[in-house]
Design a protein around this motif. Structure first.
Motif, short mmCIF file in Angstrom:
data_model
loop_
_atom_site.label_atom_id
_atom_site.label_comp_id
_atom_site.label_asym_id
_atom_site.label_seq_id
_atom_site.Cartn_x
_atom_site.Cartn_y
_atom_site.Cartn_z
N GLY A 61 26.54 -37.54 -22.02
CA GLY A 61 27.69 -37.20 -21.18
C GLY A 61 28.12 -38.41 -20.36
N PRO A 62 29.32 -38.35 -19.79
CA PRO A 62 29.76 -39.49 -18.98
C PRO A 62 28.90 -39.64 -17.72
CG PRO A 62 31.39 -37.70 -18.93
CD PRO A 62 30.31 -37.28 -19.87
N LEU A 64 29.37 -41.14 -14.02
CA LEU A 64 30.44 -41.61 -13.15
C LEU A 64 29.88 -41.82 -11.75
CD1 LEU A 64 32.95 -38.81 -14.28
CD2 LEU A 64 32.70 -41.08 -15.29
N GLY A 99 30.07 -35.45 -32.04
CA GLY A 99 28.99 -34.53 -32.39
C GLY A 99 27.68 -35.27 -32.48
N ALA A 100 27.05 -35.23 -33.64
CA ALA A 100 25.75 -35.88 -33.80
C ALA A 100 25.89 -37.38 -34.10
CB ALA A 100 24.96 -35.20 -34.92
N LEU A 116 36.86 -41.56 -10.32
CA LEU A 116 38.06 -41.45 -11.14
C LEU A 116 38.65 -40.09 -10.82
CD1 LEU A 116 36.65 -42.53 -14.64
CD2 LEU A 116 38.18 -43.87 -13.20
N ALA A 122 40.77 -37.96 -17.32
CA ALA A 122 41.34 -37.48 -18.59
C ALA A 122 41.77 -38.67 -19.45
CB ALA A 122 42.51 -36.55 -18.33
N HIS A 225 35.02 -31.80 -38.90
CA HIS A 225 33.57 -31.84 -38.73
C HIS A 225 32.87 -30.99 -39.80
CE1 HIS A 225 34.78 -33.89 -35.23
NE2 HIS A 225 35.38 -32.83 -34.73
N GLN B 51 39.01 -31.63 -19.53
CA GLN B 51 40.00 -32.65 -19.15
C GLN B 51 40.93 -32.95 -20.30
OE1 GLN B 51 36.71 -32.88 -18.71
NE2 GLN B 51 36.29 -33.38 -16.59
N ARG B 52 40.56 -32.51 -21.51
CA ARG B 52 41.42 -32.72 -22.65
C ARG B 52 42.31 -31.50 -22.88
NH1 ARG B 52 36.05 -34.96 -23.68
NH2 ARG B 52 36.13 -36.84 -24.91
N ARG B 54 41.35 -28.37 -23.41
CA ARG B 54 40.82 -27.38 -24.35
C ARG B 54 39.74 -26.56 -23.68
NH1 ARG B 54 42.94 -31.27 -27.07
NH2 ARG B 54 43.78 -30.87 -29.12
N ARG B 165 38.01 -30.97 -8.48
CA ARG B 165 38.91 -31.86 -9.20
C ARG B 165 39.73 -32.68 -8.22
NH1 ARG B 165 40.93 -28.04 -14.24
NH2 ARG B 165 38.92 -28.04 -15.26
N ARG B 168 37.94 -35.74 -6.16
CA ARG B 168 37.35 -36.81 -6.96
C ARG B 168 35.84 -36.73 -6.97
NH1 ARG B 168 40.45 -42.23 -5.86
NH2 ARG B 168 42.55 -41.47 -6.13
N HIS B 170 33.84 -34.95 -9.60
CA HIS B 170 33.70 -34.01 -10.71
C HIS B 170 32.74 -34.52 -11.76
CE1 HIS B 170 37.62 -36.29 -11.33
NE2 HIS B 170 36.57 -37.05 -11.46
N GLU B 171 31.84 -35.38 -11.35
CA GLU B 171 30.92 -35.97 -12.31
C GLU B 171 30.20 -34.90 -13.13
OE1 GLU B 171 31.28 -36.96 -9.32
OE2 GLU B 171 31.42 -39.15 -9.29
N ALA B 174 32.31 -32.89 -15.52
CA ALA B 174 32.70 -33.70 -16.68
C ALA B 174 31.56 -33.78 -17.68
CB ALA B 174 33.12 -35.10 -16.22
N GLU B 175 30.35 -33.96 -17.17
CA GLU B 175 29.19 -34.02 -18.06
C GLU B 175 29.01 -32.71 -18.80
OE1 GLU B 175 25.57 -35.23 -16.07
OE2 GLU B 175 26.66 -36.90 -15.16
N GLN B 178 31.60 -32.32 -21.47
CA GLN B 178 31.35 -33.22 -22.60
C GLN B 178 30.23 -32.66 -23.48
OE1 GLN B 178 32.92 -36.35 -23.35
NE2 GLN B 178 31.84 -36.03 -25.27
N HIS B 179 29.21 -32.14 -22.83
CA HIS B 179 28.11 -31.54 -23.60
C HIS B 179 28.60 -30.35 -24.41
CE1 HIS B 179 24.70 -33.89 -22.45
NE2 HIS B 179 24.99 -33.78 -21.16
N THR B 182 30.49 -31.77 -27.43
CA THR B 182 29.57 -32.35 -28.40
C THR B 182 28.82 -31.26 -29.16
OG1 THR B 182 29.31 -34.35 -27.12
CG2 THR B 182 27.54 -33.84 -28.64
N ILE B 185 31.05 -29.67 -31.77
CA ILE B 185 31.26 -30.52 -32.94
C ILE B 185 30.01 -30.52 -33.82
CG2 ILE B 185 31.65 -32.90 -33.71
CD1 ILE B 185 33.51 -33.30 -31.37
N MET B 186 28.83 -30.59 -33.19
CA MET B 186 27.59 -30.58 -33.98
C MET B 186 27.44 -29.28 -34.77
SD MET B 186 24.57 -32.63 -32.05
CE MET B 186 24.57 -31.59 -30.63
#
Lengths: 277, 240
Positions: A61-62, A64, A99-100, A116, A122, A225, B51-52, B54, B165, B168, B170-171, B174-175, B178-179, B182, B185-186
C-alpha cells in the motif's frame, strides 16, 4: 526514465521523484530519478533496507508521510535523519503493482511538510498506475507474439533486439532497453510523458489527464486480469509475463488490451497450447 | 450493558474520532461491529469509493458479508450498487423476492444464511462516499428506530471520512483502499488460472475458489495469491 521522473515530480507538485524496479520484474535493477538528490535517497533505502519504498513494497500500500520530523518519521532510524538533512520534510511512496505482479516503487519527496490532499493523492495514484504500465511494457521494436507462439517467443518479446546482451538473464541490459530502446514503446512513453507534463501550471486536467486515466483504467477491468490468469496457465508463465504477452498480442492485432482479453476469456483466442496444463 | 448505554458508547466512540487523531480503516471496522451489536442484524459490510472513483469493500463484520460486497462489485449487481448510484436507502425485506432483480446476489445472500437486506447511503448532501449494508438472519424490514440509529451511525462515519479527506490525513484509508484493489485484481488473476486449468467459466472458477477458502478456512485473498504465485497447487482447489 529520468525524464519521466522529472515530469512526474512537476505534475504532482513535489520536489523530486524516483522510480525503482523490483528485483523480480522484467526491467529489474532499472532506476530513474528526477535529480541526483532524489535518486540518492531512493538508492539509500535499498542499501539500508528501510524507508517508505521498502515499506510500500512490503505492505503493498502507499506510504504517505507528510512530516518526517513528526512521529511518523521515527520508524526509520537512518533514512529519516538523512532525508531531513537533505532538506526534505515530506516523503511519499507508492507500490507499482498489478494484483500479484510486483513491479517496483514510485518515490516522491517534498521540501515543505504536509500531506497529499485528496486531489493530489488521486493524481499520484493515476501516475503510479501509468508508471506501472510503462514498466510492464516490453522494450520497443520487438516482434509481437502470435496466438500460437511458444514460451521462448515470450522471452523474445521481452528482450530488445539490438540491446547489448538482451535476454532474460541480463537484467542491466534489459533495464537499459526499457529506458533507451527507440521505437513504438518509446513513442508511447513520449505520449505518456507528454500527457503527464500537461501545461506548466496544470494539475492533471483536461484531455491529457483523460487519456492518462483511460490508459490506467484498463488496469481495473476484470477481463484483463482473468485473461492474464488464463494465459499463465496456457503458457506456464508468471503473471507478469502473461500480462506482457497479452498486451503485445493486442498491439499485434491492432486491438486495445481489453478486447484481446475479452477474446481470451470467451475462448475465441488462446496462446500456446502444447504445454502441460 | 443496557442498550442505551451501548448506543451512547458507540456514538461517543465515533465522535471522539472526529476530534482526535484516528484511523479511518479502524473506524469503519468499528462501525460494522457496532451495527451487529446494536441493531440485531447478523452482519454488516461497507463499500467505499476509492480515490480512483471505484467502489471497494473496506470493512465487514464477517467473511460472508465481505464476500457479498465483493460479489456485487464482481457482478455489477446488488442493493449496495443501487444505493450508491441513487444515494437512496434500499430495503429488501426478503431476499427470496429479489431473485429476479439480482440473481447472483440473491442466491449468495440466501446461501450465506441471510434473508433481509438493508442498505443505507453514506452521504453528505450530494456527496455519496459509500454504503452500509446490513444483513438480517430473518426476513422483514428493520424497525424504524433501528433504521434511524443505523443511518445516524453511517452519518457519523461519513463525516469522519469526509473530514479525513479534507484535513489531508488519509494515509490509512488510502492503504486500505489500495489493499482492497490489489486483492480484487489477484482474485481475478486466480480465477483465470483456475478457469483455464479446470475448463471452467469465471463464475464457476470463483465458486471453486470460495468453496476451497471456506473449507480450509483461508482468506480469499491469501488463496488467490497462492494460486497466482504458484505456491499453492491449483489442482487442489479444482478438486475440492
Amino acid at each position: 526514465m529520468d525524464r519521466l521522473c522529472v515530469r512526474v515530480a512537476s505534475v504532482l507538485h513535489v520536489d523530486g521523484a524516483a522510480i525503482s524496479v523490483t528485483s523480480g520484474a522484467i526491467g529489474r535493477g532499472a532506476r530513474g530519478a528526477s535529480d541526483a538528490a532524489a535518486g540518492r535517497l531512493d538508492d539509500l533505502q535499498l542499501a539500508l533496507d528501510e524507508g517508505p519504498c521498502h515499506d510500500a513494497a512490503e505492505d503493498g500500500g502507499p506510504v504517505l508521510v507528510g512530516d518526517l520530523a513528526g512521529p511518523a518519521g521515527q520508524r526509520w532510524g537512518r533514512f529519516t535523519p538523512t532525508t531531513l538533512a537533505a532538506g526534505y520534510r515530506a516523503v511519499f511512496a507508492f507500490p507499482l503493482r498489478i494484483g500479484a505482479i510486483e513491479l517496483g516503487t514510485l518515490f516522491l519527496v517534498r521540501a515543505s511538510p504536509g500531506g497529499l490532499d485528496g486531489g493530489a493523492l488521486a493524481d499520484a495514484l493515476v501516475v503510479a498506475d501509468t508508471v506501472a504500465l510503462i514498466l510492464l511494457d516490453p522494450p520497443a521494436g520487438s516482434p509481437p507474439g502470435d496466438a500460437t507462439g511458444d514460451p521462448a517467443e515470450g522471452r523474445a518479446i521481452m528482450a530488445a533486439p539490438g540491446a547489448p546482451g538482451g535476454g532474460l538473464d541480463d537484467s542491466a541490459a534489459e533495464g537499459r532497453a526499457i529506458m533507451a530502446a527507440p521505437g513504438a514503446s518509446e513513442c508511447d512513453l513520449d505520449d505518456i510523458t507528454g500527457d503527464l507534463a500537461g501545461g506548466p501550471e496544470d494539475d492533471l486536467a483536461g484531455e491529457a489527464a483523460a487519456r492518462l486515466r483511460a490508459r490506467a483504467a484498463s488496469l481495473y477491468r476484470p477481463e484483463i486480469h482473468q485473461a492474464t490468469g488464463m494465459v499463465m496457465a496456457q503458457l506456464g508463465v508468471s503473471a507478469q509475463e502473461a500480462l506482457v504477452r497479452l498486451r503485445a498480442l493486442a498491439r499485434a492485432r491492432g486491438q486495445i488490451a481489453d478486447e484481446t482479453a475479452r477474446d481470451i476469456v470467451a475462448r475465441r483466442l488462446r496462446l500456446g497450447g502444447d504445454l502441460p496444463r | 450493558m443496557c442498550r442505551e448505554r451501548e448506543l451512547s458508547e458507540a456514538f461517543v466512540g465515533l465522535a471522539d474520532s472526529l476530534v482526535a487523531d484516528y484511523d479511518a480503516a479502524d473506524l469503519l471496522h468499528r462501525l460494522a461491529d457496532h451495527c451487529v451489536a446494536l441493531l440485531g442484524v447478523a452482519a454488516a459490510g461497507l463499500l467505499l469509493s476509492d480515490q480512483r472513483g471505484r467502489l471497494q469493500v473496506v470493512a465487514a463484520s464477517s467473511e460472508a458479508s465481505r464476500l457479498l460486497g465483493l460479489l456485487q462489485l464482481e457482478h455489477d449487481e446488488g442493493p449496495g450498487l443501487d444505493c450508491y448510484r441513487t444515494g437512496m436507502t434500499v430495503t429488501v425485506p426478503d431476499i427470496d423476492l429479489a431473485a429476479l432483480r439480482w440473481p447472483v446476489f440473491a442466491a449468495e445472500t440466501r446461501s450465506a444464511g441471510y434473508r433481509g437486506v438493508h442498505v443505507l447511503p453514506m452521504r453528505l448532501r450530494d456527496d455519496v462516499v459509500g454504503t452500509l449494508s446490513l444483513f438480517g438472519a430473518r426476513p422483514g424490514p428493520l424497525e424504524d428506530t433501528e433504521a434511524r440509529v443505523a443511518q445516524a451511525l453511517a452519518d457519523v462515519a461519513t463525516i469522519a471520512i469526509l473530514q479525513e479527506r479534507a484535513i489531508r490525513h488519509h494515509e490509512l484509508l488510502a492503504e486500505q483502499l489500495q489493499h482492497a484493489l490489489t486483492s480484487r485484481i489477484m482474485i481475478e488473476q486466480a480465477k483465470g488460472v483456475l478457469a483455464e486449468r479446470g475448463g471452467l467459466d469465471m463464475d464457476q472458477a470463483f465458486a471453486r475458489l470460495r468453496r476451497y477458502a471456506r473449507d480450509t478456512n483461508t482468506r480469499l485473498t491469501d488463496l488467490a495469491r497462492g494460486i497466482v504465485e504458484g505456491t499453492l497447487d491449483s489442482s487442489r482447489v479444482l478438486g475440492a
